[in-house]
Scaffold this active site. Structure first.
Site, PDB file in Angstrom:
ATOM      1  N   TYR A   1     -15.985  25.724  12.944  1.00  0.00           N
ATOM      2  CA  TYR A   1     -16.664  27.038  12.903  1.00  0.00           C
ATOM      3  C   TYR A   1     -18.068  26.896  12.314  1.00  0.00           C
ATOM      4  CZ  TYR A   1     -17.822  31.767  11.276  1.00  0.00           C
ATOM      5  OH  TYR A   1     -18.461  32.969  11.036  1.00  0.00           O
TER       6      TYR A   1
ATOM      7  N   ILE B   1     -19.604  44.043  12.315  1.00  0.00           N
ATOM      8  CA  ILE B   1     -21.056  44.014  12.085  1.00  0.00           C
ATOM      9  C   ILE B   1     -21.812  44.500  13.329  1.00  0.00           C
ATOM     10  CG2 ILE B   1     -23.012  42.472  11.651  1.00  0.00           C
ATOM     11  CD1 ILE B   1     -21.012  40.668  10.028  1.00  0.00           C
TER      12      ILE B   1
HETATM   13  P1  NDP Z   1     -15.464  41.246  14.474  1.00  0.00           P
HETATM   14  O1  NDP Z   1     -14.304  40.476  14.959  1.00  0.00           O
HETATM   15  O2  NDP Z   1     -15.261  42.600  13.909  1.00  0.00           O
HETATM   16  O3  NDP Z   1     -16.582  41.324  15.584  1.00  0.00           O
HETATM   17  C1  NDP Z   1     -16.814  40.268  16.477  1.00  0.00           C
HETATM   18  C2  NDP Z   1     -17.196  40.852  17.797  1.00  0.00           C
HETATM   19  O4  NDP Z   1     -17.398  39.776  18.727  1.00  0.00           O
HETATM   20  C3  NDP Z   1     -16.072  41.723  18.374  1.00  0.00           C
HETATM   21  O5  NDP Z   1     -16.628  42.791  19.096  1.00  0.00           O
HETATM   22  C4  NDP Z   1     -15.368  40.750  19.298  1.00  0.00           C
HETATM   23  O6  NDP Z   1     -14.615  41.371  20.320  1.00  0.00           O
HETATM   24  C5  NDP Z   1     -16.588  40.039  19.863  1.00  0.00           C
HETATM   25  N1  NDP Z   1     -16.205  38.826  20.550  1.00  0.00           N
HETATM   26  C6  NDP Z   1     -15.459  37.791  20.129  1.00  0.00           C
HETATM   27  N2  NDP Z   1     -15.293  36.895  21.102  1.00  0.00           N
HETATM   28  C7  NDP Z   1     -15.941  37.395  22.173  1.00  0.00           C
HETATM   29  C8  NDP Z   1     -16.122  36.949  23.496  1.00  0.00           C
HETATM   30  N3  NDP Z   1     -15.583  35.802  23.945  1.00  0.00           N
HETATM   31  N4  NDP Z   1     -16.824  37.713  24.352  1.00  0.00           N
HETATM   32  C9  NDP Z   1     -17.355  38.887  23.947  1.00  0.00           C
HETATM   33  N5  NDP Z   1     -17.216  39.373  22.708  1.00  0.00           N
HETATM   34  C10 NDP Z   1     -16.516  38.628  21.837  1.00  0.00           C
HETATM   35  O7  NDP Z   1     -16.137  40.291  13.364  1.00  0.00           O
HETATM   36  P2  NDP Z   1     -17.505  40.401  12.547  1.00  0.00           P
HETATM   37  O8  NDP Z   1     -18.159  41.690  12.763  1.00  0.00           O
HETATM   38  O9  NDP Z   1     -17.173  39.949  11.192  1.00  0.00           O
HETATM   39  O10 NDP Z   1     -18.322  39.216  13.236  1.00  0.00           O
HETATM   40  C11 NDP Z   1     -19.591  39.390  13.832  1.00  0.00           C
HETATM   41  C12 NDP Z   1     -20.354  38.096  13.700  1.00  0.00           C
HETATM   42  O11 NDP Z   1     -20.582  37.848  12.316  1.00  0.00           O
HETATM   43  C13 NDP Z   1     -19.614  36.875  14.232  1.00  0.00           C
HETATM   44  O12 NDP Z   1     -20.531  36.057  14.940  1.00  0.00           O
HETATM   45  C14 NDP Z   1     -19.126  36.174  12.970  1.00  0.00           C
HETATM   46  O13 NDP Z   1     -18.983  34.790  13.145  1.00  0.00           O
HETATM   47  C15 NDP Z   1     -20.259  36.512  12.013  1.00  0.00           C
HETATM   48  N6  NDP Z   1     -19.933  36.411  10.603  1.00  0.00           N
HETATM   49  C16 NDP Z   1     -18.970  37.209  10.034  1.00  0.00           C
HETATM   50  C17 NDP Z   1     -18.690  37.097   8.702  1.00  0.00           C
HETATM   51  C18 NDP Z   1     -17.659  37.922   8.030  1.00  0.00           C
HETATM   52  O14 NDP Z   1     -17.342  37.635   6.856  1.00  0.00           O
HETATM   53  N7  NDP Z   1     -17.097  38.948   8.674  1.00  0.00           N
HETATM   54  C19 NDP Z   1     -19.432  36.152   7.842  1.00  0.00           C
HETATM   55  C20 NDP Z   1     -20.423  35.396   8.543  1.00  0.00           C
HETATM   56  C21 NDP Z   1     -20.663  35.526   9.867  1.00  0.00           C
HETATM   57  P3  NDP Z   1     -13.076  41.797  20.071  1.00  0.00           P
HETATM   58  O15 NDP Z   1     -13.152  43.110  19.319  1.00  0.00           O
HETATM   59  O16 NDP Z   1     -12.520  41.906  21.442  1.00  0.00           O
HETATM   60  O17 NDP Z   1     -12.442  40.721  19.229  1.00  0.00           O
END
Ligand code: NDP
Length: 250
Positions: A151, A18
């Site tokens: 979560y 996202i």
């Molecule tokens: P992704 O895993 O594709 O994206 C998450 C991003 O956050 C990645 O760039 C990841 O990095 C980064 N990230 C995770 N931990 C850290 C950290 N400690 N420091 C810096 N960056 C970090 O997942 P989504 O795009 O699905 O998620 C984006 C948001 O949407 C999140 O907050 C998630 O909880 C929320 N969400 C997602 C849903 C879904 O169904 N996909 C539904 C509802 C909410 P890296 O690539 O290194 O892992």
């Protein structure tokens, strides 16, 4: 296509899913500059390559206070101020109540709550009058599904932040909102340790629980984030935008 003409934005976790889709949409809507952060330099470099020359990256692990404390200085090296911050970085890790460990709790709350508070706090001095802050919650806050308590509780905490920060920052005309995506097809599902078969099974189950009958595309969430980031939502603050394909109604 110029809802964000002249705007400078920062997106945490902008190298994937996202966050990456939102960086693309911000640029497509005319943003001048989009800074993405993440915890993996290689992934950030690939994303910047894909986004083009108006994108830059900063390595910042949201669980590391040393990184967060250095973030504002790193941003200042790229731009004097910001108009939009989208706090998207987050993790999903699941455990039923009997199996919740201190590590699980600390990791999820460390990323999804503590990381959010201190990232926003550090960036606050850089925000222009009229800026928009958007936090990423989840539609899961509205529903019960087993194993997700830590979560979902971590994301539920964001409702308190947006409501209170909206009141604290109104004097600077800064709006604070959150977005709550439903199931969205991103690499997140590859990071929770499911086999391909388990993933397919989960997707079929979730699809049956959503009125739209499918997962959202990252781009569909990105467009809703753009609404909150732009002047289209100029009278919207302290609220959550649920983008769940009708999940709450099933
Ligand atoms: P992704 O895993 O594709 O994206 C998450 C991003 O956050 C990645 O760039 C990841 O990095 C980064 N990230 C995770 N931990 C850290 C950290 N400690 N420091 C810096 N960056 C970090 O997942 P989504 O795009 O699905 O998620 C984006 C948001 O949407 C999140 O907050 C998630 O909880 C929320 N969400 C997602 C849903 C879904 O169904 N996909 C539904 C509802 C909410 P890296 O690539 O290194 O892992």
């Amino acid at each position: 296509m110029s809802k964000l003409q002249g705007k400078t934005a920062l997106i945490t976790g902008g190298n994937s899913g996202i966050g990456l889709a939102t960086a693309k949409e911000f640029l497509a809507q005319g943003a001048d500059q989009v800074i993405i952060t993440g915890r993996n330099q290689q992934a950030l470099d690939l994303a910047v390559q894909e986004l083009g020359d108006k994108a830059q990256s900063i390595l910042c692990d949201s669980t590391q206070m040393t990184h967060i404390r250095q973030l504002a200085e790193a941003v200042k090296a790229l731009t004097p101020s910001l108009d939009i911050i989208y706090i998207n970085a987050g993790i999903s890790e699941f455990a039923p109540l009997e199996h919740i460990t201190e590590d699980h709790y600390d990791h999820v709350f460390g990323t999804n709550v503590k990381g959010v508070v201190f990232t926003v706090q550090q960036l606050l001095p850089l925000l222009n009058e009229g800026a928009s802050i958007i936090l990423c919650s989840t539609a899961g806050v509205q529903k019960g599904f087993p194993g997700a308590s830590v979560y979902v509780a971590s994301k539920a905490a964001l409702a308190g932040f947006i409501r209170i920060w909206a009141t604290e920052l109104a004097g600077r005309k800064i709006r604070v909102n959150s977005i709550s995506p439903g199931f969205t097809n991103t690499p997140l599902f590859d990071k929770v340790g499911l086999s391909e078969e388990q993933k397919q099974g989960a997707m079929e189950l979730y699809n049956s629980k959503v009125l739209m009958g499918r997962f959202a595309l990252p781009d569909e969430i990105a467009k809703s984030v753009t609404y909150l980031a732009s002047n289209d939502s100029s009278y919207v603050t302290g609220t959550d935008l649920l983008v769940d394909g009708g999940y709450k109604l099933t």
